[in-house]
Structures are given as C-alpha cells and as structure tokens.
Enzyme design. Structure first.
Site, PDB file in Angstrom:
ATOM      1  N   TYR A 113      64.226 -40.207  53.448  1.00 50.91           N
ATOM      2  CA  TYR A 113      65.878 -39.719  54.002  1.00 50.91           C
ATOM      3  C   TYR A 113      67.300 -40.492  53.680  1.00 50.91           C
ATOM      4  CZ  TYR A 113      68.993 -38.442  57.473  1.00 50.91           C
ATOM      5  OH  TYR A 113      70.232 -37.579  57.785  1.00 50.91           O
ATOM      6  N   LYS A 139      69.510 -37.989  50.934  1.00 47.24           N
ATOM      7  CA  LYS A 139      71.368 -38.038  51.206  1.00 47.24           C
ATOM      8  C   LYS A 139      72.092 -38.517  49.760  1.00 47.24           C
ATOM      9  CE  LYS A 139      70.819 -36.032  55.283  1.00 47.24           C
ATOM     10  NZ  LYS A 139      70.522 -34.651  55.072  1.00 47.24           N
TER      11      LYS A 139
HETATM   12  P1  NAP Z   1      68.505 -31.458  64.318  1.00 41.35           P
HETATM   13  O1  NAP Z   1      69.358 -31.807  66.608  1.00 41.35           O
HETATM   14  O2  NAP Z   1      66.997 -32.088  64.246  1.00 41.35           O
HETATM   15  O3  NAP Z   1      68.914 -30.315  63.893  1.00 41.35           O
HETATM   16  C1  NAP Z   1      68.383 -29.110  62.653  1.00 41.35           C
HETATM   17  C2  NAP Z   1      68.410 -28.129  62.993  1.00 41.35           C
HETATM   18  O4  NAP Z   1      68.067 -27.860  62.060  1.00 41.35           O
HETATM   19  C3  NAP Z   1      67.148 -27.975  64.151  1.00 41.35           C
HETATM   20  O5  NAP Z   1      67.299 -26.069  64.477  1.00 41.35           O
HETATM   21  C4  NAP Z   1      66.264 -27.118  63.026  1.00 41.35           C
HETATM   22  O6  NAP Z   1      65.056 -26.232  63.298  1.00 41.35           O
HETATM   23  C5  NAP Z   1      66.649 -27.070  62.018  1.00 41.35           C
HETATM   24  N1  NAP Z   1      66.226 -26.916  60.479  1.00 41.35           N
HETATM   25  C6  NAP Z   1      64.568 -27.740  60.048  1.00 41.35           C
HETATM   26  N2  NAP Z   1      64.704 -27.632  58.726  1.00 41.35           N
HETATM   27  C7  NAP Z   1      64.736 -26.353  58.536  1.00 41.35           C
HETATM   28  C8  NAP Z   1      65.030 -25.856  57.729  1.00 41.35           C
HETATM   29  N3  NAP Z   1      63.715 -25.729  56.576  1.00 41.35           N
HETATM   30  N4  NAP Z   1      65.469 -24.238  57.054  1.00 41.35           N
HETATM   31  C9  NAP Z   1      66.029 -24.042  58.034  1.00 41.35           C
HETATM   32  N5  NAP Z   1      67.124 -24.781  59.543  1.00 41.35           N
HETATM   33  C10 NAP Z   1      65.625 -25.798  59.475  1.00 41.35           C
HETATM   34  O7  NAP Z   1      69.352 -32.330  63.460  1.00 41.35           O
HETATM   35  P2  NAP Z   1      71.018 -32.814  63.001  1.00 41.35           P
HETATM   36  O8  NAP Z   1      71.166 -34.056  64.026  1.00 41.35           O
HETATM   37  O9  NAP Z   1      72.058 -31.518  64.214  1.00 41.35           O
HETATM   38  O10 NAP Z   1      71.126 -33.051  62.423  1.00 41.35           O
HETATM   39  C11 NAP Z   1      71.617 -31.929  61.247  1.00 41.35           C
HETATM   40  C12 NAP Z   1      71.710 -32.221  60.352  1.00 41.35           C
HETATM   41  O11 NAP Z   1      72.581 -33.471  60.647  1.00 41.35           O
HETATM   42  C13 NAP Z   1      70.918 -32.857  58.998  1.00 41.35           C
HETATM   43  O12 NAP Z   1      70.961 -32.591  57.707  1.00 41.35           O
HETATM   44  C14 NAP Z   1      71.043 -34.666  59.335  1.00 41.35           C
HETATM   45  O13 NAP Z   1      70.231 -35.089  58.266  1.00 41.35           O
HETATM   46  C15 NAP Z   1      72.212 -34.657  59.354  1.00 41.35           C
HETATM   47  N6  NAP Z   1      72.615 -35.975  60.776  1.00 41.35           N
HETATM   48  C16 NAP Z   1      72.491 -36.018  61.475  1.00 41.35           C
HETATM   49  C17 NAP Z   1      72.290 -37.814  62.074  1.00 41.35           C
HETATM   50  C18 NAP Z   1      71.760 -38.115  63.120  1.00 41.35           C
HETATM   51  O14 NAP Z   1      72.142 -39.004  63.583  1.00 41.35           O
HETATM   52  N7  NAP Z   1      71.588 -37.030  63.714  1.00 41.35           N
HETATM   53  C19 NAP Z   1      72.995 -38.197  61.602  1.00 41.35           C
HETATM   54  C20 NAP Z   1      73.712 -37.978  59.304  1.00 41.35           C
HETATM   55  C21 NAP Z   1      73.142 -37.208  59.406  1.00 41.35           C
HETATM   56  P3  NAP Z   1      64.028 -27.100  64.053  1.00 41.35           P
HETATM   57  O15 NAP Z   1      63.976 -27.608  65.158  1.00 41.35           O
HETATM   58  O16 NAP Z   1      62.855 -25.676  64.793  1.00 41.35           O
HETATM   59  O17 NAP Z   1      63.386 -27.418  63.075  1.00 41.35           O
END
Ligand code: NAP
Length: 552
Positions: A458, A462
C-alpha cells in the site's frame, strides 16, 4: 376575503371593502345598468379571491407557527396593556400572517442567510418563520421594545426545533443596533417591521455601519401602508413616513429595491455591488482584479463548479462518496463509479434527491476495458469531462517478509496501475478539450510509514501515485490539464474498520496532533478547491490532510 368585523388593513382588503360598498349601492339602485353591476361583481370577485388563493396555494405553516398565531390572536392585548404590562396597546393585527411568513422563510432560503436581524418582533411569528429557513447553525437576533413580548414568545419558540436559533434583545432598537455595530456583528438579511417614522433611521444605520453583509438583503414590511404611500391628500403620519422612506430608498445610489404588493407591501432591498460606478466614484479605490474579483466573482463563487462534469471512482462509499457529494453540491454533474453496482447506484440516487445531476457506473479501475467504458459513458452522456477523481484504492496488511506477489500485484493493479489508466483515459479527453482537473487520492502513507500495521504494498503504491501525479502534472499543465493529489491521514471509513485494524485506533490517536481521526467531511473542501479554477496554478501537488500526523 377579510374576516367579518376585521378592519381592512391592506390595499387589497381596502379595495374589497370599497367594491363591496359600491356593489351594495349599485344593487339597491334601479338606475345602475346591469353591465356596470356585472363589471363591479367581477372586480369584487378578483379582489376578494386573491388573498384566499395565496393562502391556499402557499405551503402550510408548521404546527408551532400555527400555535403561535392562535395564541397571538386570542390573547387579550387590551387587558395586558391596562394592567401596565405593555407600554403600548398592541393590536393583534400586527402579527405576520401565513403567506408573509412563508415569503420571509423563502427569502432566507434564497439568500442562503445564516444570520438574520429582525427589528420589531411582536409575538415572533415572522421570527420563527425565518428561523425555520435558517440552517442548523443559523441565528436570528430579534429587537423588541416590549419585554412582555419576549416572555410571551419564548415558551412558544421552545415548542419548535428552530426556536433556539432566535435570541430576543429588548429595549430601544436603535440602542441594540448600536451595540451590535460596536460588537462588529453583521447579518445576511435584515427584516424591518417596527415604528414607521424610524424606518429611515434604522435603514441608514444598518448601511452606514456595515451591519448588512456583502450581498445581504434588507426586507421592509408595510411599505404600501394601506395605499397611503401613493394616494393623494393623505395626512396619516405613518403613511407619509413610509412614502418618504420609499422615495429615499428608491433614490439611494447604494441600493436597488423592489416593492412586492404582498399584503401591506414588502420591500426587498439589496446593496449594489461595490464595483458599480456609483460606489467606486465615492471612494478612492484601486479598481483592479483583486477589487473586482476574477471574472467579477467573489472568492466563494469562484469555487463553484456549475456546468462542470466530474467522475469519482470508489464513489460508492467512504471518501469517494463524500467527494461525489461535495463536487455535486458545488454545482458539478457527477458520475459515481464503483466496483459494486448497488453502492454506485445508491450514491447516485442520493445526489439526485439533492437536485444534483448524477449517473452511476459499475467499473473495476484495474481493468483497462472498464476504464475506457467509464470515460466513454461520462463523455457520451454529458459531452465533456472536466474533473476526474481517481480515488478507488485498496489496502491489505502483511509483514513485508510475508507479502505475497499476489497481494503486491493486486494492490498495485488498483492503486497505481488503475490510477494511471484512469489518468490516461481522462487525460486524453481533457488534453483535447484543453482543460481538465485530475485529482488522485494518494495517502499520508506516501510520506511516512504508518505503524504499527504493516502495509508495504500500500505505502509503496501510494508513493507511486504521488510521483505519477507530479510527472503528469508537469507534463500536461501547458495544455490546460492540472494533475494534483490529496493525501488523507487516517480516515474513519470502512477501509479501517477491518478486524485487524480496529484495535489500532487508540495507538494511532496518540500519533495525531489533532487528537482524532479524520472524517470524510474534513476532505471535501480540498477536492472542490482542486477541481475549481481557483487552483489553476497548482499542479503536481500533494495536498496532505492528516491532522498534523506526518509532522510528528
Ligand atoms: P473504502 O471505504 O474501502 O471505499 C473504497 C471504495 O472503492 C469502495 O466502494 C470499493 O468498492 C471501491 N473499489 C475498490 N476497488 C475498486 C476497483 N478496483 N474499482 C472500482 N472501485 C473500487 O475506502 P476509503 O477509505 O474511502 O478510501 C478511498 C481512497 O482513499 C483509497 O484510495 C484509499 O487508499 C485512500 N485513503 C484512505 C484512507 C483511510 O484512512 N480510509 C487514508 C488515506 C488514503 P468495494 O467496497 O466493493 O470493494
């Protein structure tokens, strides 16, 4: 039609009264031609029906407003005055009615007011109507001369979920205005409904002391005053005061006004923009783009995305869902893209319900065919693509010595390869358009190594997203395409709610100067900023939003 026994109080009620009398004379005379009688009857029907029709067709008042109205009109105001509880004999007709109350509420909505000042509250029907239109954190300051009215209305206000927005200041309104001005208070909307001969003083004080915020509106009640403002041979002091007031405002170069013939007349007055020639001539000002605003727009308007077309991948939940709402609220049409069809559809529906144009697309960003189809679907439907939010990402944890190639590849396929494919597909459209904003979601993990969880793939993916962003950002900016990324810290989303990560929350908190995890709403303004023209000079930037965590 006015209730039986009610003294006609507005131009229409007076018209009805006069026509009724004329009709009675005509009916009792044999010399009046039938044609004249039928014209009179028609005029009477038109005048009589107007107020009733407005009443019936306007949204009904809430139950707390209805109760306030009932309590006001059934109260014995004469007795209260005789007992010395009020300084003046207060006529119950002073109460703002249903249609005017709904009009004020509508004006609060339309002007998006958060702070309202009311001069002359009476029992607070107008105040509560306006409070209903205010947002949750809105407030209304009501100036009222009679302390008795403050005590009368408070228990009734308390029956409404909006009553706590109202604070009543008793005493001379002019004293209260001076206190508010001294405290530097400002209001988005001012409603004047008090002693008529002081209207002009209140109005001037508000404008001279900047109590009215830029783009604020002043609404003034009773400005047609039973038609006395325009009839000849009027001696009524209030009628003459209002005539002078209307003339003063209509000749005042600082404002524009319109008088609506609603009930006894409602003036709506707005300050003309400071950029107008009249205002500029008064002061020595530097009339440049900073003063006027880029394209004549104040800064918050420049953040708007009206007419823009956006997509958000991973928009079905978490950060992506919050981005989709933010972009839509700012005016963009939004395609919600997700692996999961139900989630994408649900969020697209949420947007539609809020009045935002939206569509849902099911796509896996790690598949080149899906990415191509996604961009084609957006451009096919809306004819352009201005904002591409490449946000979908996954995170799997494992110690590096045990990380499988499968985990590595899967993470990179979505987080880096997927982001690249989206950037390329969107970029090709945007480069042709000569305009575009690409916003990738990276992570604080691109800068620091979050711990104690182990997430080599990861973090590395990133870091790759940041370098991808920087490279594209420099390569494409001279053709109008800006590429930036947002790096959130630890955000409270389903991504971190897995069984293995949940126990780590306390540990993370001790690493975050802000003392809490990020909420998805903490990231929304950033995506709007990067999507808007205000950030046109930014490219290849990694906007870190982590409550200070990367600094410790
Ligand atoms: P999340 O709650 O897991 O939501 C991600 C969404 O993306 C889910 O609806 C997921 O669908 C969908 N997804 C996953 N793989 C996909 C693919 N191959 N094609 C299309 N859609 C896909 O994640 P989040 O926390 O909102 O994170 C969103 C972004 O922020 C990510 O890039 C993550 O790395 C980044 N981020 C998150 C955090 C954190 O603490 N949460 C921190 C820094 C960065 P499914 O559920 O059906 O898989």
């Amino acid at each position: 039609m006015p209730a039986a026994g009610k003294v006609p109080d507005t131009p229409v009620e007076i018209l009805v009264d006069v026509l009724t009398k004329a009709m009675a004379v005509a009916s009792s005379s044999v010399n009046v031609p039938q044609e004249l009688k039928s014209h009179l009857q028609e005029a009477l029907d038109i005048a009589c029906g107007l107020d009733n029709y407005l009443e019936e067709m306007s949204t009904p008042e809430s139950e707390p407003l209805a109760e306030l109205y009932r309590e006001t009109v059934s109260h014995d105001w004469d007795r209260v005055h005789q007992e010395g509880k009020t300084m003046f004999r207060l006529p119950k007709e002073c109460v703002t009615g249903h249609v005017e109350g709904q009009t004020l509420k509508m004006l609060v909505h339309m002007s998006q007011a958060k702070r309202v000042l009311e001069i002359g509250m009476f029992t607070g029907y107008g105040a509560l109507s306006m409070a209903e239109g205010l947002p949750e954190d809105g407030c209304l300051v009501a100036c009222e001369l009679e302390p008795y009215l403050k005590d009368f209305s408070r228990p009734l206000f308390d029956k409404s979920p909006h009553g706590s927005k109202i604070s009543v200041r008793t005493g001379s309104a002019m004293d209260t205005l001076q206190e508010l001005a001294a405290a530097g208070e400002q209001f988005d909307m001012v409603f004047i409904d008090a002693d008529k001969d002081n209207y002009i003083n209140y109005y001037n004080f508000i404008l001279d002391n900047n109590l009215l915020r830029m783009r604020g509106v002043i609404c003034v009640d009773n400005t047609l005053f039973k038609s006395k403002v325009y009839l000849n041979h009027v001696t009524d002091a209030n009628g003459l005061a209002l005539r002078r007031f209307n003339q003063f405002v209509s000749a005042d170069p600082r404002v524009e006004q319109v008088i609506l013939p609603l009930r006894d007349g409602l003036s709506i007055i707005r300050r003309v923009p400071a950029t107008s020639e009249g205002v500029k001539a008064q002061d020595k000002i530097t009339d440049d783009v900073v003063f006027r605003g880029v394209k004549g727009q104040p800064i918050l308007d420049r953040l708007r995305l009206d007419g823009k077309v956006a997509y958000v991948t991973g928009g079905g939940q978490g950060i992506g869902r919050a981005f989709a709402h933010a972009l839509g609220e700012a005016g963009a049409k939004v395609a919600v893209v997700d692996l999961d069809q139900d989630k994408a559809e649900a969020v697209a529906k949420e947007l539609l319900v809020k009045g935002i144009s939206s569509m849902s697309i099911t796509a896996d960003v790690s598949k080149v065919e899906d990415v191509r189809r996604m961009v084609e679907a957006v451009v096919g439907r809306w004819g352009a693509l201005h904002v591409a939010c490449n946000n979908a990402g996954i995170n799997m944890n494992s110690a590096s010595e045990e990380t499988t190639l499968e985990e590595w590849d899967k993470t990179f396929d979505v987080n880096l390869r997927g982001t690249f494919m989206c950037c390329q597909a969107a970029g090709r459209v945007m480069l042709k358009q000569g305009y575009g904003k690409i916003i990738n979601t990276a992570s604080m993990a691109s800068l620091i190594v979050p711990h104690p969880q182990k997430q080599l793939s990861y973090n590395t993916s990133k870091a790759g997203v940041v370098k991808l962003t920087q490279t594209l950002g420099t390569e494409w900016i001279d053709r109008g395409v800006r590429v930036n990324c947002i790096s959130p810290g630890i955000v409270d989303t389903p991504l971190i709610h897995s069984e293995s990560l949940r126990p780590l929350v306390q540990r993370w908190l001790s690493d975050i100067p802000a003392g809490r995890l990020a909420q998805v709403t903490d990231l929304q303004a950033a995506v709007v900023f990067l999507a808007s023209d205000t950030s046109d000079y930014m490219t290849g930037h990694n906007l870190v939003i982590e409550g200070g965590q990367s600094l410790w």
